[in-house]
Write an enzyme that holds these catalytic residues in place. Sequence first.
Site, PDB file in Angstrom:
ATOM      1  N   ASN A  90       0.827  -1.211   0.000  1.00 59.12           N
ATOM      2  CA  ASN A  90       0.000   0.000   0.000  1.00 59.12           C
ATOM      3  C   ASN A  90       0.862   1.262   0.000  1.00 59.12           C
ATOM      4  OD1 ASN A  90      -2.513  -1.198  -0.024  1.00 59.12           O
ATOM      5  ND2 ASN A  90      -2.635  -1.357   2.204  1.00 59.12           N
ATOM      6  N   HIS A  91       0.410   2.277  -0.731  1.00 59.18           N
ATOM      7  CA  HIS A  91       1.037   3.593  -0.667  1.00 59.18           C
ATOM      8  C   HIS A  91       0.390   4.386   0.458  1.00 59.18           C
ATOM      9  CE1 HIS A  91       2.477   3.671  -5.138  1.00 59.18           C
ATOM     10  NE2 HIS A  91       2.611   2.473  -4.583  1.00 59.18           N
ATOM     11  N   PRO A  92       1.133   5.278   1.109  1.00 61.20           N
ATOM     12  CA  PRO A  92       0.502   6.156   2.097  1.00 61.20           C
ATOM     13  C   PRO A  92      -0.626   6.951   1.438  1.00 61.20           C
ATOM     14  CG  PRO A  92       2.891   6.275   2.282  1.00 61.20           C
ATOM     15  CD  PRO A  92       2.588   5.500   1.032  1.00 61.20           C
ATOM     16  N   THR A  98      -0.526  10.208  -3.330  1.00 58.60           N
ATOM     17  CA  THR A  98      -0.126   8.845  -2.987  1.00 58.60           C
ATOM     18  C   THR A  98       1.227   8.475  -3.596  1.00 58.60           C
ATOM     19  OG1 THR A  98      -1.339   7.965  -4.893  1.00 58.60           O
ATOM     20  CG2 THR A  98      -2.510   8.060  -2.780  1.00 58.60           C
TER      21      THR A  98
END
Length: 218
Positions: A90-92, A98
């Site tokens: 997952n990306h922040p 993102t």
Amino acid sequence: MPVSFLDATSSYPMQFPDGRVNPGLVHLNRVIDHPNIEIGDFTYASSFDPPTDWAVRLAPYTYAGAPERLRIGRFCQIADRVRIITASANHPMAGFSTYPFAIFDHDRLADYMDQISDLLDTVIGHDVWLGDGVTVLPGARIGAGVIAGAGSVLHGEVPDYAVVAGNPARVIRMRFPPDQIARLLDLRWWDWPIEAIARATPALARADLDALERLAPG
């Protein structure tokens, strides 16, 4: 050399009728040595295009030292093209962008630490069958005895002994009534000594719960 029935030490536990070992089916904990991946005995994966690195094939975003773990139980069956996407993929997402700036400049990690710490583990229970092309999403909790249809996308909590399919995967039906599921979970046959499991395979195949209970080690 013949491969023994229920031989947990064998990397390649399946033989064809002519005696050849099937190189496309492996006991995963015999071919994966990864600090963030835990796999129970007898859990296998199969592939028509066997990789040289099964960890990368199965869970490509799980890197050594990641803040989360992938845990897979015993006696699971993982078909070709299954992909487990763990939380580090997952990306922040809390900011305005993102874009993962920090992977290109590690000095910027501090800007994201509150978003990339305490990531959820991904957990697959015992005796789970993941069909061809199944995708498991970050943080999924898949119960014991689950069957996931080909191409399913699994997320969140999947109850014990559910049959699921679709994107997102939904419960199609439960394999057994609630009282039988409770008895099976209490028996935990997958933790029995191998000799006891070998004696119990007829009861497992026939779904004879009374016989299975009689065979439980005392």
